[in-house]
Enzyme design. Structure first.
Site, mmCIF file in Angstrom:
data_model
loop_
_atom_site.group_PDB
_atom_site.id
_atom_site.type_symbol
_atom_site.label_atom_id
_atom_site.label_comp_id
_atom_site.label_asym_id
_atom_site.label_seq_id
_atom_site.Cartn_x
_atom_site.Cartn_y
_atom_site.Cartn_z
ATOM 1 N N ARG A 296 0.821 -1.210 0.000
ATOM 2 C CA ARG A 296 0.000 0.000 0.000
ATOM 3 C C ARG A 296 0.853 1.258 0.000
ATOM 4 O O ARG A 296 0.520 2.234 -0.675
ATOM 5 C CB ARG A 296 -0.957 -0.034 1.194
ATOM 6 C CG ARG A 296 -2.101 -0.999 0.962
ATOM 7 C CD ARG A 296 -2.965 -1.230 2.173
ATOM 8 N NE ARG A 296 -4.097 -2.093 1.810
ATOM 9 C CZ ARG A 296 -4.959 -2.584 2.675
ATOM 10 N NH1 ARG A 296 -4.834 -2.330 3.971
ATOM 11 N NH2 ARG A 296 -5.962 -3.354 2.260
ATOM 12 N N TYR A 440 -6.219 -1.307 -6.876
ATOM 13 C CA TYR A 440 -5.621 -2.508 -6.289
ATOM 14 C C TYR A 440 -4.980 -2.238 -4.931
ATOM 15 O O TYR A 440 -4.856 -1.108 -4.493
ATOM 16 C CB TYR A 440 -4.695 -3.229 -7.239
ATOM 17 C CG TYR A 440 -3.468 -2.556 -7.803
ATOM 18 C CD1 TYR A 440 -2.935 -1.371 -7.305
ATOM 19 C CD2 TYR A 440 -2.811 -3.156 -8.875
ATOM 20 C CE1 TYR A 440 -1.793 -0.823 -7.842
ATOM 21 C CE2 TYR A 440 -1.660 -2.608 -9.421
ATOM 22 C CZ TYR A 440 -1.163 -1.431 -8.895
ATOM 23 O OH TYR A 440 -0.029 -0.893 -9.440
ATOM 24 N N GLU A 441 -4.628 -3.346 -4.263
ATOM 25 C CA GLU A 441 -4.121 -3.338 -2.884
ATOM 26 C C GLU A 441 -5.106 -2.695 -1.913
ATOM 27 O O GLU A 441 -4.729 -2.013 -0.975
ATOM 28 C CB GLU A 441 -2.751 -2.639 -2.791
ATOM 29 C CG GLU A 441 -1.736 -3.068 -3.807
ATOM 30 C CD GLU A 441 -1.557 -4.573 -3.915
ATOM 31 O OE1 GLU A 441 -1.981 -5.302 -3.015
ATOM 32 O OE2 GLU A 441 -1.004 -5.027 -4.930
ATOM 33 N N GLY A 442 -6.379 -2.919 -2.162
ATOM 34 C CA GLY A 442 -7.439 -2.331 -1.352
ATOM 35 C C GLY A 442 -7.918 -1.059 -2.002
ATOM 36 O O GLY A 442 -7.231 -0.026 -1.973
#
Length: 597
Positions: A296, A440-442
């Site tokens: 993140r 992406y990545e949350g």
């Protein structure tokens, strides 16, 4: 054809004058990061990014990755040779543990180089970026045998890594995942299932690919409490530790996607593949979040990186392109028209990008330094405070810098006018590449919910109270400094808005959770503006001190003062709008029945 020049001077200003990293030379890693070493690494890293990675950016976008019938994947022309250069130069091991072949330099220095590489070629930089995350997870949660088997080759770069979370039926809600892990007599597991959207899932850059895979052991509890993490190599290590026999993992397809075409985003099939448990059974999310937090922050850097290269090219175009006459009268009388840069609205876009980029770079590196101190600081209280900052700011950096990165890429495209829409100029690729960083990545909505729903109340609100105290102390201590007043007033006003928003959530969100959900995006961006404003306060103070001492590039330092003032006058006032939206609550947002849409 786009150009890229790494912002080495600005990065050195942040590291040396704002963060003053030399004061940590008593700590491991920092003791080796003398001013000369830091300058040399940034100079060489910037040169490598602009001369090796960047020329392949448009090639990678045009060609993409190609999957063969046997499931192998070929990266675009030139990628393999460039990766070999990257590996041989040791860039992947810059901050890695020397016990496994790394150079052991501070993570804050590696984050700087990561920005350069991501600006130059975001799709390419993802291959080593994902490997860094896998290294972090194995380093923290792997057994001594696993560390010895995998870390030296991954740090050296001959083996790369991935993270495998998403499945066709579940993304963020990992409690729904179905990939199975069946125990074997020898202590290994048979992994079966399908993962999608796996960046760098298959490629020809390295000798082996080490997949970190979330799966559910047979008989495990349902939901997130039954998830475990496994190492699943593409090739199983042989007795000598080299890549041996092929494992039961393959690329079923390459996703056709909007951007980052040079990175192989794969559907990965696991057909009774041999896997090895990392850490404790059913505690896989804890191990995976080590990798996720690393990722993140890396994605936040991607947002900054795309914004930076888009800004650089927009400036070049605005200086060269002749269009109309300045409202205040002709500036280039010897030419048929004035360059675009004379027009206030063009300046508005360029200054917005610049103000966000420079503060964003400071915020990323300030936070990366906290990451170093959370492990290395000699005092337990200092380690805890640094870790608190990291946890609180990670969703802000990921969410705000990627939202701003996309907005700024669109703004840069707008500076080009019609040419911004044409592929050869490169702006439309920056827009397409920037878009994924918000997802992406949350996804950024999840980052906002994480901030409001989990991070604010963690440990009794210890982290947010410390943030309020730090920023408030800076504003108060510098209140009487007339030269800083244009900046401290803006910081104080933004901080007051953030504190009011926090209090409103405390008073209203518990009784009606939808209030928290409705407020979350605005709260994240309000928080981001205050954090960026604080970075501008620190930057301006450092610049003023250097100017007073007659030290440094006067034009560079004066530009800092002007850009910081622009941020306070033009961007910081948006905190009031965010507060107003937060305070309006969720009622109108949630009032319509689903059928009414």
């Amino acid at each position: 054809m786009p150009v890229y020049q790494a912002p080495v001077a600005d990065t050195l200003f942040v590291l040396n004058d704002l963060l003053r990293i030399a004061r940590y030379d008593n700590l491991p890693g920092f003791s080796d990061a003398s001013a000369d070493v830091v300058e040399a690494i940034l100079g060489e890293g910037g040169k490598f990014a602009s001369e090796v990675f960047h020329p392949l950016n448009q090639i990678g976008d045009r060609e993409g990755c190609k999957r063969a019938e046997d499931g192998s994947v070929a990266t675009p022309q030139g990628f393999k040779a460039a990766y070999d250069q990257f590996r041989e130069a040791g860039w992947g091991g810059l901050s890695a543990d020397p016990a496994y072949g790394g150079q052991g330099l501070p993570h804050v220095l590696a984050a700087s180089v990561n920005e350069f590489m991501s600006s130059a070629n975001m799709a390419f930089a993802m291959y080593p970026g994902l490997t860094r995350g896998a290294i972090a997870a194995i380093q923290q949660h792997g057994s001594p045998e696993q560390k010895e088997a995998y870390l030296p080759r991954m740090i050296e770069g001959s083996w790369t890594g991935t993270m495998n979370l998403t499945e066709p039926h579940c993304g963020t809600d990992l409690g729904l995942l179905r990939t199975r892990a069946t125990p074997q007599a020898d202590g290994s597991y048979r992994i079966s299932g399908q993962k999608i959207f796996i960046s760098a899932g298959e490629h020809d850059l390295s000798d082996n690919i080490i997949h970190l895979v979330l799966a559910r052991i047979d008989g495990a509890p349902e939901g997130t409490k039954g998830i475990s993490l496994f190492i699943v190599p593409k090739f199983l290590p042989d007795d000598a530790g080299e890549a041996g026999g092929r494992n039961g993992v393959s690329c079923g397809a390459i996703e056709e996607k909007m951007g980052i075409h040079g990175n192989a985003t794969c559907v990965m099939n696991y057909d009774e593949a041999t896997g090895y448990l990392i850490g404790e059974a059913h505690k896989g999310l804890r191990a995976m979040f080590t990798m996720m937090n690393e990722a993140r922050l890396g994605v936040g850097i991607q947002g900054l990186a795309i914004s930076e290269i888009a800004y650089q090219n927009a400036v070049t175009y605005a200086k060269d392109r002749l269009q109309g006459r300045a409202l205040s009268g002709p500036k280039a009388r010897d030419k048929a028209a004035d360059p675009l840069i004379v027009h206030p609205d063009i300046r508005r876009m360029l200054m917005t990008m610049r103000a966000v980029n420079e503060a964003g770079r400071a915020l990323v590196l300030y936070t990366a330094l906290k990451g170093d101190l959370s492990h290395l600081a000699e005092d337990e209280a200092a380690r805890q405070a640094a870790d608190d900052w990291m946890g609180l700011l990670t969703p802000v950096i990921k969410g705000v810098l990627t939202d701003k990165g996309f907005e700024n890429a669109v703004m840069a495209q707008q500076v080009y006018g019609g040419h911004g829409y044409i592929a050869e100029w490169g702006m439309e690729q920056f827009v397409r590449d920037a878009r994924i960083a918000q997802i992406y990545e949350g996804a950024n909505g999840i980052q906002a919910l994480d901030l409001v729903g989990r991070k604010l109340g963690l440990n009794g609100g210890r982290a947010i109270q410390a943030f309020f105290a730090e920023v408030g102390k800076f504003a108060e201590e510098n209140r009487s400094d007339e030269a800083l007043a244009p900046y401290t007033k803006g910081i104080k006003k933004g901080l007051n808005d953030l504190q009011q928003a926090t209090m409103w959530l405390m008073q209203n969100a518990m009784a009606k959770p939808d209030h928290a959900g409705a407020a979350s995006n605005d709260y994240m961006h309000l928080f981001g503006l205050v954090a960026l404003g604080y970075m501008w306060g620190l930057s301006v103070k450092a610049a003023q001190e250097k100017l007073a001492a007659g030290d440094g590039d006067e034009a560079f330092l004066k530009a800092k003062l002007v850009t910081g003032k622009f941020f306070m006058e033009r961007l910081m006032p948006e905190t009031a709008a965010h507060l107003a939206r937060i305070s309006s609550g969720a009622d109108s947002m949630m009032a319509l029945d689903a059928e009414a849409f």
